[in-house]
Scaffold this active site. Sequence first.
Site, PDB file in Angstrom:
ATOM      1  N   GLY A 156      -3.116   2.094   0.613  1.00  0.00           N
ATOM      2  CA  GLY A 156      -3.108   1.725   2.025  1.00  0.00           C
ATOM      3  C   GLY A 156      -3.030   2.906   2.961  1.00  0.00           C
TER       4      GLY A 156
ATOM      5  N   LYS B   3      -1.788  11.698   1.585  1.00  0.00           N
ATOM      6  CA  LYS B   3      -0.964  10.548   1.948  1.00  0.00           C
ATOM      7  C   LYS B   3      -0.659  10.627   3.435  1.00  0.00           C
ATOM      8  CE  LYS B   3       3.248   8.044   0.687  1.00  0.00           C
ATOM      9  NZ  LYS B   3       4.400   7.987  -0.234  1.00  0.00           N
TER      10      LYS B   3
ATOM     11  N   ARG C  12      -1.864   3.375 -11.685  1.00  0.00           N
ATOM     12  CA  ARG C  12      -0.561   2.714 -11.796  1.00  0.00           C
ATOM     13  C   ARG C  12      -0.677   1.460 -12.659  1.00  0.00           C
ATOM     14  NH1 ARG C  12       1.396   4.040  -6.447  1.00  0.00           N
ATOM     15  NH2 ARG C  12       0.096   5.740  -5.688  1.00  0.00           N
TER      16      ARG C  12
ATOM     17  N   ASP D 203       3.519  -1.394  -8.855  1.00  0.00           N
ATOM     18  CA  ASP D 203       2.499  -0.551  -8.212  1.00  0.00           C
ATOM     19  C   ASP D 203       3.007   0.864  -7.971  1.00  0.00           C
ATOM     20  OD1 ASP D 203       3.979  -2.333  -6.255  1.00  0.00           O
ATOM     21  OD2 ASP D 203       3.236  -0.823  -4.873  1.00  0.00           O
ATOM     22  N   ASN D 204       4.280   1.126  -8.268  1.00  0.00           N
ATOM     23  CA  ASN D 204       4.842   2.477  -8.155  1.00  0.00           C
ATOM     24  C   ASN D 204       5.153   3.069  -9.524  1.00  0.00           C
ATOM     25  OD1 ASN D 204       4.761   2.315  -5.362  1.00  0.00           O
ATOM     26  ND2 ASN D 204       6.876   1.649  -5.167  1.00  0.00           N
TER      27      ASN D 204
END
Length: 508
Positions: free
Chosen positions: A93, A113, A183, A258-259
């Site tokens: 995102g 990022k 991930r 997702d991490n």
Amino acid sequence: MFHNHDSILVQEYASLGAPYLAEVPATPLRTEPALLHLNTQLAADIGLNADELASKPGIDVLGGNAPWPGYASRASVYCGHQFGVFVPQLGDGRALLLAEVRKGKQYRQLQLKGAGPTPYSRHADGRAVLRSSIREYLASEAMHALGIPTTRALSLTASADPVFRETTETAAVVCRVSESFLRFGHAEFFCYTNQLEALRNLLTWHIEQHHPEIDLGNTDASFHQGLLQWLGTVIERTAQMVAQWQAVGFCHGVMNTDNMSLLGLTIDYGPYGFVDGFDIDHICNHSDHQGRYSYRNQPRIAHWNLYALAQAISPLLPDSKETLQNLLDNFADIFQTRHSALFANKLGLPSEQGEAANTLIENTLKFMHEHTLDFTRFFRSLSALNPTASVAGNFAAWQQSPFFPLALGDEAQVNNAQTWIEQWLALAGQTPVEPGVWRTRLDRSNPAFVLRNHLLQNSIEQAQKGDFAEVNRLYKALSDPYTAEKLAPEYTSEPPDWAKTLVLSCSS
């Protein structure tokens, strides 16, 4: 233009294209980005020219105001379980794959990022704020210096552009470096959208790229065998990584699937924290109301996340439920073996102590928890002890350590400490070691410095006023966390009382 003679720009992950990646340019900052810090050693290690990166064209690329020459930036799609709840689509995102660099057999991805929105931003602005960017930049390098598998940080850029969170803050961009940013959630996405051929192709690419020791062969049977071997590797790496977290008192804070990295790397530094006064149920994320990701729970959640990964790849492995379960059941033994070895080293115990060592480790953590002893200072102080001295002699010597963790006015604490020394001597004294060797060994197992939240907060507050000297001081300190003599006293002393009131959440 940013490469040294020994590296080349490649498009190995980028060549996969849709449905894995979407081409999306970074959104330029309105005010010119400034380079706050450049990791020149990492640049050299991966084959990049630090001088070029620090030039105006380089800063424009690292800040998202220009593309990497010859490479179109991309965002990837994934999903995941967030606080145990399945979210069907997430994705990069506010992260963009900036470039891929190969130096001989070494392959690295560069990712920005905070460089603006992507198709997976879910109505967010795709930006990152200076506060969280400083935290991520410093934390990833601090973990690397502690020997813990992690993504790395190449650069930190910032601008005066406003970013709206709970308050108005300013924008920053971190350039992250990793062998891969895939991930658990990537596998989950292609499973739960029923794109099984895409899932198979992605895992095939990933395994061939990062696990040359695994032969997927040319048949379904050989692919199944290779995939199971790969899952076993992910389980092992994840278990060992979390054991290393526990051994330095590190709390990740947001262990959503997702991490979680497919390579067993520490990834996505949000509301993380190193434990100060030890509480086994310490929660570092203010948003974690149930304590799902507490220090105590990190191994259990890692195991839970691996179940989610196994579930996601199970459609590619017919009739393998029992085999998958057996692989997952190995997690506890792998974790416990590494955890025991790490803490035995921290306590200076001889190898092969078995259950006696595990009992002492458990009693040590209970003692620390009962008296809220500072995690880092407690273990660092142990090199003042002597396995061949008496309880009284050891307690007297312990008080001379600059890291002495006890409050001498607390009678219960002192009595319990002397009982603990007695238990410790029963094991540590079994194999006498020359005192100088002993101290050196323990000081290499127990860092004098960890990146505590109050130190970060100080550096952030100064940076928000335009003074980045403390960020640079912290960066220098974290590069050698084991050599106390090189560290400023305030970096190794007991945290101030106000550190207990610091609140961290997922907001960044």
